[in-house]
Design an enzyme around this catalytic site. Structure first.
Site, PDB file in Angstrom:
ATOM      1  N   LYS A  54       0.806  -1.231   0.000  1.00 44.81           N
ATOM      2  CA  LYS A  54       0.000   0.000   0.000  1.00 44.81           C
ATOM      3  C   LYS A  54       0.837   1.279   0.000  1.00 44.81           C
ATOM      4  O   LYS A  54       0.381   2.317  -0.492  1.00 44.81           O
ATOM      5  CB  LYS A  54      -0.927   0.007   1.214  1.00 44.81           C
ATOM      6  N   SER A 304       1.043  -9.754  -0.700  1.00 45.91           N
ATOM      7  CA  SER A 304       0.663  -8.347  -0.541  1.00 45.91           C
ATOM      8  C   SER A 304       1.144  -7.664   0.721  1.00 45.91           C
ATOM      9  O   SER A 304       1.380  -6.454   0.720  1.00 45.91           O
ATOM     10  CB  SER A 304      -0.860  -8.255  -0.621  1.00 45.91           C
TER      11      SER A 304
END
Lengths: 319, 319
Positions: A54, A304
């Site tokens: 992110k 991720s």
């Protein structure tokens, strides 16, 4: 009219992130290759700054704001990795960030986000979009959406770009899909540098809105927050910027069961010694459970992130 | 007369391990550097084959056996990483390996070792040396001691050698010490390629036999198995091959408390996203708790392995 980023936007994002985001390592495993019959390259975004991919999109988005918008500050609503990614990116760029979090979000997540210098505003979970809108009206903040934003998408794609550039030609690239920021960015990265590489999204079966949306071409909205171990993928619908990219560049979207997620998570923790989130295990799961046709392929997987409650994961293993 | 390996034995071991052992990654962390005021390079042997540095020494030792000894087979007693390291090395070299394990050792560890093709012999914990001796007398097996063996020492040193070669000149190198295989090998590696680099051993305060032995020059034997979270360092005494090397090449041996071990373990799991054993946290602990004098130094730390019971570690975090 939705502004869809071009594949080259990922290359431009990579230039902005140079020396700022970590070039995360790529892990391989003889055991994993033997067990799956494929040659697998794991892009370890759990080793990214703030512990998740992110940060890439957040920094890419903030660094392109005008000076006026930078001076006014930014806002988002997130109780997860986007909150921390945006907070750190804002700190590095000297931008004031306000993060709207549900009042029942864990104190440790609020503290971690505040630790990067962001202002935390808590509110009832269902009120968070209204609270955001109110802050924007009052202070002129710019909303940085967690995934429905072209710069967030292009930034997220830089993880796959690094993988494609470092691991050489891949036959296949897998990424988890929640709101679609990571998967659409991954697909753009492949389109930019290896258009022959097939890109697959993977989501929990209980949260298969992306699969339905990709199949129908309309954004399917789940009526309730889905129940899945993969907390990063509990989004109810993909973004308006994301779906057209998924439709154009993604080969297929697969689903995996909760048991398959646990199997992949167990492999990643116990055999590969990686602290990763359940959402990361989602992307590996189809390879471990034989859902990918063909053998001997060169396959990239985007892991991720790694922001988890270790005690919770430990309890899973105690079962 | 004890046969002490020369520093160059580590270089020879590295050549034998080329393409066989993993060149494990070196991790760095802005947060860790900021918190300690040092520039820290973590050598991640949790990503080594079998999940620990032990594979290096085992392969180095087995590959130097004569054909006669290879044909006869090898034996060791271990319920830990050495068992798995030796089992895999033996499998790769086509050597028959018998591992004597305490009958109360976890079934999962026995299964993991058997999974590499070794024969497991269980016996009461106190009988394991006698059982080994009996097997040697009966079958002509060669004993591969877990640490008191020059080839095991030289092989273990190749982790530090890779670190020194990849990270450039270091001021300081830290490794945990149990029986002394890893620390003596690490010290030899530094002596071979960067003799100005200071080498420090770290052990749990409850298991400070190595510190006492290093100070007095005599092997101090603890009368009971020490109580420490760092299960890999519960050895009661260092080896006869190890102590002279430690005395000649190691700058100091420090101790850390159990609380300090947990602090370092927490940092490694939650911030660095590494599944590592408590023994690995022992080596990092003095840096996090301000026990290392000086600032701005380039410091290497050997993270010895990552074979843990995830549920047990999770329970630590739940506290």
């Amino acid at each position: 009219m939705i502004d869809i980023p071009r594949p080259t936007a990922v290359l431009e994002a990579a230039a902005r992130l140079q020396g700022i985001a970590n070039h995360t390592p790529i892990h391989t495993s003889r055991t994993l290759n033997a067990q799956t019959g494929q040659q697998i390259y794991l892009k370890c975004e759990n080793f990214q700054r703030v512990g998740a991919f992110k940060f890439r999109g957040a920094y890419n988005a903030l660094s392109q704001l005008s000076e006026v918008h930078k001076a006014a500050g930014v806002v988002t609503h997130s109780s997860g990795n986007h909150a921390q990614g945006l907070a750190l990116a804002a700190q590095l760029l000297g931008i004031r960030a306000t993060i709207v979090m549900p009042e029942d979000s864990p104190a440790i997540k609020q503290a971690a986000t505040a630790g990067y210098g962001a202002t935390i505003v808590t509110c009832p979970a269902l009120a968070r979009e209204a609270v955001c809108a109110d802050l924007i009206a009052k202070h002129g903040y710019t909303l940085i959406h967690p995934y429905d934003n072209p710069h967030i998408i292009a930034g997220a794609g830089t993880a796959a770009l690094e993988l494609l550039q470092a691991a050489g030609p891949l036959d296949l690239l897998l990424a988890p899909i929640g709101g679609g920021g990571l998967l659409s960015g991954t697909a753009l990265a492949a389109a930019a540098v290896q258009p022959n590489c097939r890109v697959l999204g993977v989501e929990p079966a209980s949260a298969n809105d992306a699969q339905q949306s990709w199949q129908t071409g309309e954004i399917v909205r789940l009526t309730a927050v889905p129940t899945t171990l993969a907390d990063g993928l509990r989004t109810r619908y993909v973004g308006e910027h994301n779906l057209p990219i998924l439709r154009q560049y993604v080969t297929d979207i697969l689903t995996v069961t909760e048991d398959e997620i646990v199997t992949a998570l167990t492999f990643l923790w116990t055999r590969l010694k990686l602290v990763v989130e359940p959402s990361s295990a989602v992307a590996l799961a189809p390879l471990l459970t034989g859902k990918i046709a063909g053998q001997g392929q060169r396959v990239g997987v985007i892991l991720s992130g790694g922001n988890v409650d270790i005690a919770e994961i430990g309890a899973l293993f105690a079962a």
